[in-house]
Design a protein around this motif. Structure first.
Motif, mmCIF file in Angstrom:
data_model
loop_
_atom_site.group_PDB
_atom_site.id
_atom_site.type_symbol
_atom_site.label_atom_id
_atom_site.label_comp_id
_atom_site.label_asym_id
_atom_site.label_seq_id
_atom_site.Cartn_x
_atom_site.Cartn_y
_atom_site.Cartn_z
ATOM 1 N N LEU A 38 0.049 50.413 51.450
ATOM 2 C CA LEU A 38 0.718 49.154 51.147
ATOM 3 C C LEU A 38 2.078 49.371 50.497
ATOM 4 O O LEU A 38 3.010 48.595 50.694
ATOM 5 C CB LEU A 38 -0.182 48.346 50.207
ATOM 6 N N PHE A 39 2.218 50.429 49.721
ATOM 7 C CA PHE A 39 3.430 50.599 48.921
ATOM 8 C C PHE A 39 4.517 51.380 49.638
ATOM 9 O O PHE A 39 5.660 51.369 49.204
ATOM 10 C CB PHE A 39 3.092 51.282 47.596
ATOM 11 N N ASN B 233 -2.185 58.784 42.498
ATOM 12 C CA ASN B 233 -1.413 57.743 43.188
ATOM 13 C C ASN B 233 0.037 57.770 42.751
ATOM 14 O O ASN B 233 0.950 57.655 43.569
ATOM 15 C CB ASN B 233 -1.988 56.356 42.883
ATOM 16 N N PRO C 60 -5.774 49.768 43.923
ATOM 17 C CA PRO C 60 -6.349 51.079 43.626
ATOM 18 C C PRO C 60 -6.970 51.057 42.232
ATOM 19 O O PRO C 60 -6.403 50.497 41.302
ATOM 20 C CB PRO C 60 -5.142 52.026 43.652
ATOM 21 N N LYS D 174 -3.904 56.205 53.324
ATOM 22 C CA LYS D 174 -4.919 55.183 53.074
ATOM 23 C C LYS D 174 -4.779 54.596 51.667
ATOM 24 O O LYS D 174 -4.920 53.400 51.473
ATOM 25 C CB LYS D 174 -6.312 55.813 53.223
ATOM 26 N N HIS E 205 -8.293 48.680 54.135
ATOM 27 C CA HIS E 205 -8.188 47.687 53.080
ATOM 28 C C HIS E 205 -6.840 47.830 52.405
ATOM 29 O O HIS E 205 -6.156 48.835 52.556
ATOM 30 C CB HIS E 205 -9.308 47.840 52.053
ATOM 31 N N ALA E 206 -6.476 46.827 51.632
ATOM 32 C CA ALA E 206 -5.249 46.891 50.850
ATOM 33 C C ALA E 206 -5.570 46.398 49.447
ATOM 34 O O ALA E 206 -4.780 45.709 48.823
ATOM 35 C CB ALA E 206 -4.165 46.041 51.499
#
Lengths: 224, 194
Positions: B99-100, B36, A121, B95, A117-118
């Motif tokens: 995206l980043f 994160n 968070p 995971k 998934h994206a």
């Protein structure tokens, strides 16, 4: 050392050289990492299948690849301990959302896991725990064949993740898709009687549509 | 001594987040939790150290007019390599940050340091600048992520400190990032007198 002049040949040679070296280095990195990446994927999948079926040592007997009604790939893993289906919904908040769902013989959800998934968070990314047993959006034990899973905001009975309705919708769509593929694939096993009519043994996507219509009877007319 | 000065320059005097205000996109985007933010900071630091070093080594070979494309190729290759390594050896971190990671390429801290420091200084100084700026970025992101996680979800590094129901969800969302960052910059400026 003096800087190279910015003449055309100089610039061409330098940029070409840098690109070639960069490409070579990346090819090398790809060479040494592609093995572990594949292993990780395979291990994640094996662990995923075990966890969604609630067992420890499921052996995959048959892997069927199909397409859902929107042309997205669906993979059905028939194991010695039950069936797990991997399905995708392309319209999550952050793009593609891929889930693996385990089904019992009665068509109830035994467990699920989010493979890829994206989502945001801290918000949509909660999907991996939110819908588990005992959590707020518990979908374990529900039967998508009797009543399609829909968030409560859209008239269903599944609580959406707080502030992440788009993710929740995408997630439930993927679960429903998984069930439709499961129902389509399990048809050949139950060939006689009403079951066979409900799940004709054609391509999974056709079976899927029929199942959905069977659940919502009025629309069934337009189909024929 | 000289190297220490370069190191602390990046952490405090030229902290990329609090002072230079560079790289705001990953700063605001990834700091929804302390872990994160920290992972993003460390990933950026790794790229920064290598890019500073390589660019400092090749600086006299690159004609001025093509320096930006050359630097971008170097940085993009490093980020792609990092992405593959993370995917292979730390799949859990990959995971959450997946995206980043590619966005590190366009993080202006990296190109900014390449231009402002690595292109004018030697390789060893550039490595220290990379460590310093990278640490500054990591500290800033961890702080910001910690504040947002604590106020938004009642957790810190995943450990629950108070029930999530009392959290202010706003802080996990985008507006909370701006608010928290604004106050954090104000506090840091006041305390550190920079």
């Amino acid at each position: 050392m003096k800087k190279l002049e910015s003449t055309l040949p100089n610039m061409l040679v330098v940029l070409t050289l840098i690109s070639v070296v960069a490409a070579g280095a990346l090819a090398y990195v790809n060479e040494i990492t592609s093995g572990p990446i594949e292993e990780n994927k395979a291990r994640t999948l094996a662990e995923g299948i075990n966890s969604v079926l609630g067992v420890a040592d499921a052996q995959v007997l048959e892997t069927t690849e199909a397409e859902d009604s929107n042309g997205n790939p669906v993979v059905i893993y028939a194991t010695n301990q039950g069936v797990a289906v991997q399905a995708i919904d392309p319209n999550g908040f952050g793009g593609k959302l891929s889930v693996l769902v385990g089904f019992s013989d009665e068509g109830a959800i035994k467990g699920y896991t989010v493979l890829e998934h994206a989502e945001t968070p801290g918000l949509g990314a909660k999907a991996s725990t939110w819908f588990q047993q005992g959590e707020k959006g518990d979908i374990i034990g529900k039967k998508p064949g009797e009543k399609e899973l829909v968030v409560s905001k859209d008239g269903g009975d599944v609580d959406a993740i707080t502030a992440s309705t788009i993710t929740s919708r995408a997630f439930l769509r993927a679960v429903n898709t998984a069930f439709q593929a499961y129902a389509g694939a399990s048809a050949p096993d139950a060939q006689s009687g009403a079951t066979a009519q409900q799940y004709p043994k054609s391509a999974p996507e056709e079976a899927a549509e029929t199942t959905a219509d069977a659940a919502a009877a009025p629309e069934g007319e337009t189909q024929n | 001594m000289k190297y220490l000065k370069i190191l602390f320059n990046g952490i405090l005097k030229e902290n990329p987040t609090f002072v230079l205000l560079l790289g705001m996109c990953p700063t605001l985007g990834t700091t929804s939790s302390a872990i994160n933010g920290m992972s993003m900071g460390l990933a950026t630091m790794a790229v920064l150290i290598f890019s500073n070093f390589i660019i400092s080594c090749i600086k006299s070979l690159v004609p001025d007019m093509v320096r930006i494309p050359s630097y971008i190729v170097v940085i993009a290759s490093l980020v792609t390599a990092l992405q593959m390594f993370m995917q292979a050896f730390t799949p859990e971190v990959y995971k959450t940050l997946g995206l980043f990671i590619p966005l590190i390429v366009v993080n202006c801290i990296i190109l900014g340091r390449a231009e402002a420091f690595a292109a004018k200084n030697g390789p060893v100084e550039s490595i220290f600048d990379g460590i310093g700026i990278g640490l500054g970025f990591t500290i800033a992101l961890t702080l910001l992520g910690g504040i947002r996680e604590l106020l938004g979800t009642g957790k810190l590094f995943g450990a629950t400190l108070y029930p999530e129901n009392y959290g202010m969800l706003l802080f996990v969302l985008a507006p909370g990032a701006f608010i928290a960052l604004g106050y954090l910059i104000a506090v840091v400026k006041k305390v550190a007198k920079i």
